[in-house]
Design a protein around this motif. Structure first.
Motif, PDB file in Angstrom:
ATOM      1  N   THR A 204       0.853  -1.188   0.000  1.00 39.68           N
ATOM      2  CA  THR A 204       0.000   0.000   0.000  1.00 39.68           C
ATOM      3  C   THR A 204       0.889   1.238   0.000  1.00 39.68           C
ATOM      4  O   THR A 204       1.876   1.297   0.734  1.00 39.68           O
ATOM      5  CB  THR A 204      -0.909   0.013   1.244  1.00 39.68           C
ATOM      6  OG1 THR A 204      -1.639  -1.216   1.315  1.00 39.68           O
ATOM      7  CG2 THR A 204      -1.890   1.166   1.195  1.00 39.68           C
ATOM      8  N   LEU A 205       0.526   2.219  -0.829  1.00 36.34           N
ATOM      9  CA  LEU A 205       1.277   3.467  -0.899  1.00 36.34           C
ATOM     10  C   LEU A 205       0.327   4.633  -0.696  1.00 36.34           C
ATOM     11  O   LEU A 205      -0.614   4.827  -1.469  1.00 36.34           O
ATOM     12  CB  LEU A 205       1.985   3.604  -2.246  1.00 36.34           C
ATOM     13  CG  LEU A 205       2.802   4.889  -2.451  1.00 36.34           C
ATOM     14  CD1 LEU A 205       3.948   4.978  -1.444  1.00 36.34           C
ATOM     15  CD2 LEU A 205       3.341   4.973  -3.884  1.00 36.34           C
ATOM     16  N   VAL A 206       0.558   5.401   0.361  1.00 33.57           N
ATOM     17  CA  VAL A 206      -0.244   6.587   0.657  1.00 33.57           C
ATOM     18  C   VAL A 206       0.339   7.775  -0.092  1.00 33.57           C
ATOM     19  O   VAL A 206       1.511   8.118   0.080  1.00 33.57           O
ATOM     20  CB  VAL A 206      -0.270   6.875   2.168  1.00 33.57           C
ATOM     21  CG1 VAL A 206      -1.043   8.166   2.448  1.00 33.57           C
ATOM     22  CG2 VAL A 206      -0.879   5.704   2.931  1.00 33.57           C
ATOM     23  N   LEU A 207      -0.493   8.391  -0.935  1.00 30.72           N
ATOM     24  CA  LEU A 207      -0.080   9.585  -1.666  1.00 30.72           C
ATOM     25  C   LEU A 207      -0.418  10.795  -0.797  1.00 30.72           C
ATOM     26  O   LEU A 207      -1.534  11.302  -0.811  1.00 30.72           O
ATOM     27  CB  LEU A 207      -0.792   9.657  -3.019  1.00 30.72           C
ATOM     28  CG  LEU A 207      -0.708   8.397  -3.895  1.00 30.72           C
ATOM     29  CD1 LEU A 207      -1.378   8.645  -5.251  1.00 30.72           C
ATOM     30  CD2 LEU A 207       0.722   7.927  -4.076  1.00 30.72           C
ATOM     31  N   GLY A 208       0.580  11.241  -0.033  1.00 31.03           N
ATOM     32  CA  GLY A 208       0.347  12.256   0.990  1.00 31.03           C
ATOM     33  C   GLY A 208       0.455  13.683   0.506  1.00 31.03           C
ATOM     34  O   GLY A 208       0.686  14.591   1.307  1.00 31.03           O
ATOM     35  N   CYS A 209       0.288  13.901  -0.782  1.00 32.06           N
ATOM     36  CA  CYS A 209       0.258  15.252  -1.363  1.00 32.06           C
ATOM     37  C   CYS A 209      -0.732  15.214  -2.515  1.00 32.06           C
ATOM     38  O   CYS A 209      -0.749  14.245  -3.295  1.00 32.06           O
ATOM     39  CB  CYS A 209       1.646  15.655  -1.851  1.00 32.06           C
ATOM     40  SG  CYS A 209       1.700  17.204  -2.802  1.00 32.06           S
ATOM     41  N   THR A 210      -1.546  16.240  -2.629  1.00 35.77           N
ATOM     42  CA  THR A 210      -2.589  16.232  -3.665  1.00 35.77           C
ATOM     43  C   THR A 210      -2.023  16.194  -5.072  1.00 35.77           C
ATOM     44  O   THR A 210      -2.700  15.755  -6.009  1.00 35.77           O
ATOM     45  CB  THR A 210      -3.490  17.478  -3.529  1.00 35.77           C
ATOM     46  OG1 THR A 210      -2.671  18.666  -3.561  1.00 35.77           O
ATOM     47  CG2 THR A 210      -4.283  17.433  -2.228  1.00 35.77           C
ATOM     48  N   HIS A 211      -0.793  16.625  -5.256  1.00 36.34           N
ATOM     49  CA  HIS A 211      -0.177  16.596  -6.585  1.00 36.34           C
ATOM     50  C   HIS A 211       0.096  15.174  -7.080  1.00 36.34           C
ATOM     51  O   HIS A 211       0.106  14.920  -8.282  1.00 36.34           O
ATOM     52  CB  HIS A 211       1.166  17.347  -6.573  1.00 36.34           C
ATOM     53  CG  HIS A 211       1.061  18.832  -6.470  1.00 36.34           C
ATOM     54  ND1 HIS A 211       0.689  19.475  -5.313  1.00 36.34           N
ATOM     55  CD2 HIS A 211       1.308  19.803  -7.383  1.00 36.34           C
ATOM     56  CE1 HIS A 211       0.711  20.785  -5.509  1.00 36.34           C
ATOM     57  NE2 HIS A 211       1.088  21.012  -6.750  1.00 36.34           N
ATOM     58  N   TYR A 212       0.340  14.249  -6.158  1.00 37.34           N
ATOM     59  CA  TYR A 212       0.945  12.983  -6.557  1.00 37.34           C
ATOM     60  C   TYR A 212       0.036  12.088  -7.382  1.00 37.34           C
ATOM     61  O   TYR A 212       0.527  11.244  -8.144  1.00 37.34           O
ATOM     62  CB  TYR A 212       1.435  12.224  -5.316  1.00 37.34           C
ATOM     63  CG  TYR A 212       2.541  12.908  -4.547  1.00 37.34           C
ATOM     64  CD1 TYR A 212       3.205  14.027  -5.055  1.00 37.34           C
ATOM     65  CD2 TYR A 212       2.931  12.449  -3.293  1.00 37.34           C
ATOM     66  CE1 TYR A 212       4.209  14.671  -4.333  1.00 37.34           C
ATOM     67  CE2 TYR A 212       3.947  13.070  -2.574  1.00 37.34           C
ATOM     68  CZ  TYR A 212       4.569  14.179  -3.099  1.00 37.34           C
ATOM     69  OH  TYR A 212       5.563  14.810  -2.384  1.00 37.34           O
ATOM     70  N   ILE A 213      -1.273  12.237  -7.267  1.00 35.93           N
ATOM     71  CA  ILE A 213      -2.166  11.425  -8.084  1.00 35.93           C
ATOM     72  C   ILE A 213      -1.947  11.704  -9.567  1.00 35.93           C
ATOM     73  O   ILE A 213      -2.227  10.866 -10.424  1.00 35.93           O
ATOM     74  CB  ILE A 213      -3.648  11.656  -7.692  1.00 35.93           C
ATOM     75  CG1 ILE A 213      -4.563  10.612  -8.339  1.00 35.93           C
ATOM     76  CG2 ILE A 213      -4.105  13.055  -8.039  1.00 35.93           C
ATOM     77  CD1 ILE A 213      -4.303   9.190  -7.893  1.00 35.93           C
ATOM     78  N   PHE A 214      -1.406  12.877  -9.888  1.00 32.99           N
ATOM     79  CA  PHE A 214      -1.181  13.236 -11.281  1.00 32.99           C
ATOM     80  C   PHE A 214       0.081  12.596 -11.877  1.00 32.99           C
ATOM     81  O   PHE A 214       0.337  12.746 -13.068  1.00 32.99           O
ATOM     82  CB  PHE A 214      -1.132  14.756 -11.433  1.00 32.99           C
ATOM     83  CG  PHE A 214      -2.437  15.427 -11.100  1.00 32.99           C
ATOM     84  CD1 PHE A 214      -3.626  14.997 -11.670  1.00 32.99           C
ATOM     85  CD2 PHE A 214      -2.481  16.491 -10.211  1.00 32.99           C
ATOM     86  CE1 PHE A 214      -4.831  15.611 -11.363  1.00 32.99           C
ATOM     87  CE2 PHE A 214      -3.691  17.112  -9.904  1.00 32.99           C
ATOM     88  CZ  PHE A 214      -4.865  16.667 -10.487  1.00 32.99           C
ATOM     89  N   VAL A 215       0.856  11.898 -11.045  1.00 32.44           N
ATOM     90  CA  VAL A 215       1.952  11.066 -11.562  1.00 32.44           C
ATOM     91  C   VAL A 215       1.720   9.612 -11.187  1.00 32.44           C
ATOM     92  O   VAL A 215       2.652   8.826 -11.040  1.00 32.44           O
ATOM     93  CB  VAL A 215       3.341  11.550 -11.085  1.00 32.44           C
ATOM     94  CG1 VAL A 215       3.711  12.856 -11.758  1.00 32.44           C
ATOM     95  CG2 VAL A 215       3.405  11.670  -9.566  1.00 32.44           C
ATOM     96  N   ALA A 216       0.454   9.241 -11.044  1.00 35.36           N
ATOM     97  CA  ALA A 216       0.124   7.864 -10.676  1.00 35.36           C
ATOM     98  C   ALA A 216       0.667   6.865 -11.685  1.00 35.36           C
ATOM     99  O   ALA A 216       1.074   5.758 -11.320  1.00 35.36           O
ATOM    100  CB  ALA A 216      -1.391   7.713 -10.542  1.00 35.36           C
ATOM    101  N   HIS A 217       0.669   7.231 -12.976  1.00 41.36           N
ATOM    102  CA  HIS A 217       1.168   6.307 -13.995  1.00 41.36           C
ATOM    103  C   HIS A 217       2.659   6.054 -13.817  1.00 41.36           C
ATOM    104  O   HIS A 217       3.133   4.930 -14.028  1.00 41.36           O
ATOM    105  CB  HIS A 217       0.877   6.859 -15.396  1.00 41.36           C
ATOM    106  CG  HIS A 217       1.489   8.191 -15.675  1.00 41.36           C
ATOM    107  ND1 HIS A 217       1.059   9.349 -15.053  1.00 41.36           N
ATOM    108  CD2 HIS A 217       2.512   8.546 -16.495  1.00 41.36           C
ATOM    109  CE1 HIS A 217       1.774  10.367 -15.491  1.00 41.36           C
ATOM    110  NE2 HIS A 217       2.670   9.907 -16.363  1.00 41.36           N
TER     111      HIS A 217
END
Length: 301
Positions: A204-217
């Protein structure tokens, strides 16, 4: 006094909070929104708490005075950690929703008991985050990795071509190109250890900054297909809806008023930035499908 038809304010240090705005629109299609990217003062995650708190107070006051917001979503983990308690005290009548890394949701889904957390240094070294981690001591093994420069690199990447696989959850994308964001993702993920579903690996990886979902790929290419990503957009949208319902401020008009299908009505959504408007326009088009006229530059002293 704000009414149910008044807009919801949303702000972040830059364009990363558009991921939260997207979730808010999906959860509450009847609502109006004013989003403010404080790009002229970004990145928050590499500034001190006092500076971030001062900006948070200034933006809250601006959105209340100039746009009559009925609630505020602080779509920034760093600003939440640095200032949310002070803002609650200064604006006791304003419904307020903040962000924090989604550690508890990660605990609910991990099977190996090993969880990775990535975020800005400001978030991950904050007293608020420290208290959260202390309250969960012994419940899992956490690997916490500050990602200096990654949020800022994502901001700069918005004008680049969009990969065909971006934002798909079930597609295995090709390895990240030799871009700034790809290189930073590789550096930080490599420093964390082994990801996967085997014993002792982080599943499991927590994306702890709102920006990071935009580099999910790019992150997906590095950690593999078995690792679950946990981000905050949808939980925050659900909490915002609950807060508005409790306050009697949820908008119930028939028919959605939020822009759909790439259209933009400035009465229903406004995207503001303290930095270059071209960056916000590119991000709005890339991530929300909104046209340039939704965006404008503003000054928030």
């Amino acid at each position: 006094m704000p009414q149910a038809s008044s807009p919801i304010g949303v702000f972040d240090s830059g364009v990363g909070g558009l991921s939260v705005l997207r979730a808010l629109q999906a959860a509450m299609p009847h609502e109006r929104f004013v989003y403010l990217a404080d790009s002229a003062h970004a990145p928050y995650g590499e500034r001190g708490d006092a500076y971030v708190a001062a900006r948070t107070h200034a933006i809250t006051q601006y959105l209340r005075e100039q746009h009559g917001i009925k609630a505020l979503v602080v779509a920034c983990n760093t600003a939440t950690a640095a200032a949310i308690h002070e803002v609650r005290s200064s604006h006791p009548t304003l419904p307020l929703v903040g962000l924090e890394p989604a550690i508890k949701p990660a605990l609910a889904v991990t099977k190996t008991g090993h969880v990775g957390v990535i975020g800005t240094r400001g978030t991950l070294t904050s007293a608020k985050f420290g208290k959260l981690m202390a309250s969960l001591a012994g419940e899992a093994h956490f690997v916490v990795q500050p990602c200096d420069g990654l949020a800022h690199a994502i901001e700069r990447s918005v004008a680049q071509p969009v990969p065909a696989v971006e934002m798909t959850r079930n597609t295995a994308p090709p390895p990240p190109a030799s871009t700034e964001t790809g290189a930073l993702c590789k550096r930080y993920i490599s420093a964390m250890g082994a990801f996967g579903s085997a014993t002792g690996q982080m599943d499991t990886l927590v994306l702890g900054c709102t920006h990071y979902i935009f580099v999910a790929h790019e992150l997906r290419a590095l950690v593999g297909p078995d690792v679950q990503f946990i981000e905050t957009g949808e939980p925050v949208a659900r909490q915002t809806r609950r807060v508005l319902e409790t306050a009697g401020l949820l908008h119930h008009a028939e028919g959605p008023v939020s822009p759909q299908g790439g259209r933009c009505a400035t009465d229903h959504i406004r995207l503001l930035t303290t930095g270059p408007v071209a960056m916000l326009q590119a991000a709005a088009k890339r991530w929300l499908g909104l046209p340039p006229q939704c965006c404008q530059s503003v000054q928030v002293p």
